[in-house]
Scaffold this active site. Sequence first.
Site, PDB file in Angstrom:
ATOM      1  N   LYS A 193       9.600  -7.475 -27.064  1.00  0.00           N
ATOM      2  CA  LYS A 193       9.591  -6.273 -27.907  1.00  0.00           C
ATOM      3  C   LYS A 193       8.168  -5.936 -28.340  1.00  0.00           C
ATOM      4  O   LYS A 193       7.742  -4.774 -28.318  1.00  0.00           O
ATOM      5  CB  LYS A 193      10.472  -6.504 -29.148  1.00  0.00           C
ATOM      6  CG  LYS A 193      10.460  -5.365 -30.158  1.00  0.00           C
ATOM      7  CD  LYS A 193      10.922  -4.058 -29.524  1.00  0.00           C
ATOM      8  CE  LYS A 193      10.773  -2.869 -30.466  1.00  0.00           C
ATOM      9  NZ  LYS A 193      11.765  -2.800 -31.511  1.00  0.00           N
ATOM     10  N   CYS A 226       7.428   0.978 -35.199  1.00  0.00           N
ATOM     11  CA  CYS A 226       7.372   0.146 -33.995  1.00  0.00           C
ATOM     12  C   CYS A 226       5.959   0.090 -33.424  1.00  0.00           C
ATOM     13  O   CYS A 226       5.267  -0.910 -33.565  1.00  0.00           O
ATOM     14  CB  CYS A 226       8.353   0.665 -32.948  1.00  0.00           C
ATOM     15  SG  CYS A 226      10.080   0.412 -33.382  1.00  0.00           S
TER      16      CYS A 226
END
Length: 400
Positions: free
Chosen positions: A201, A255
């Site tokens: 991720k 993010c």
Amino acid sequence: MKACFMGLGYIGLPTAIIAAGHGIDVIGVDINPQVVEMTNKGIIHIVEPGLQELCRHAVATGRLKASVSPEVSDAYLIVVPTPFKENHEPDISFVETATRSVIPLLKEKDLFIIESTSPVGTTEKMKELIYALRPELEGKIYIAYCPERVLPGNVIYELEHNDRVIGGIDEKSTEKAIEFYSRFVKGTLHKTNAKTAEMCKLTENSSRDVQIAFANELSLICDKAGINAWELIELANKHPRVNILQPGSGVGGHCIAVDPYFITAEFPIESQLIAKAREINNYKAFWCAEKVENAMLKFELEYNRKPVVAMMGLAFKPNIDDLRESPAKYITTKVMQSRNNADILVVEPNVKKHKVFKLTGYKEAYKKADIVVFLVSHEEFKTLPYNKDKVILDFCGIYK
């Protein structure tokens, strides 16, 4: 199957709704009583196309309910924020708090999944915490990490159709997590271990940050050289193996603007390129604010009055209401602080009201403004005709 979702934010709420829509009994937990109340009424507190109808249906069928406290379930998903501290070190305190709150409820054969973006080793730390407080469960529950990878504005489709990377603390945990996600995910479920899934991720978003940094750095060079960056990138992308992204006013969101720091904090010597990309993207927002301030000063000197300035957009990306880590919000705040007496109109069509900014409609702001600053390429802004009598600062390619 009953699943407890710890966190009803931009990822937790949609995932809980999708899971409920596929026959899973869901209890969604949030520390904000207002979010809980709205959810139980079938009302979502975020902007996401199509999600409202799905939420109303999930609540009406009894598959989804919300609470401020977790309940005994078969699966527990940690979907809380993971911010960073002032020194850009990751803060996993929310993950730990959420984990601690479900530990008393855990029983044999339960599934515990972390979806929150986390530094490498976080799943292992939570495993150790669980077993320290509930030693009788060691080896008798399933623990895994499974990051989300969805695009705000297209969350419903991507939650179901995107591939997922699933990493358990052991093979049985991986298989158990795959069994859970296969209930509502149509994309391929890729097996790995927890550490690799955590790093995956971080790697995905760091890669995008580096690519955006190249585009933003190119835009700085083009501005100084007197070259249209949008035209240049369009021409360069005619090369069959070149795909340069579009520059903007910086990088925001929870993010791309955050995840690279999880790598640089732990691997400062090795992550030179990743760290530099973060610097460039942060600097782009500062540079944009300076360009606005200089345009305001130039206007004041030329016309002997302060300009009316329209700051167009606050969200971190187009067509959403999410302001987290938004460069547009930073630029607007910096401009307002530096020019206290200026008439600044703040526009964000996806937000009805804001506790800090007084919002103005985009058409009204555009009409009144002497200087128009496009910070986010919302679809509404693209309907505005170019007015050569105004000073246009287009940082996001509205008129590219």
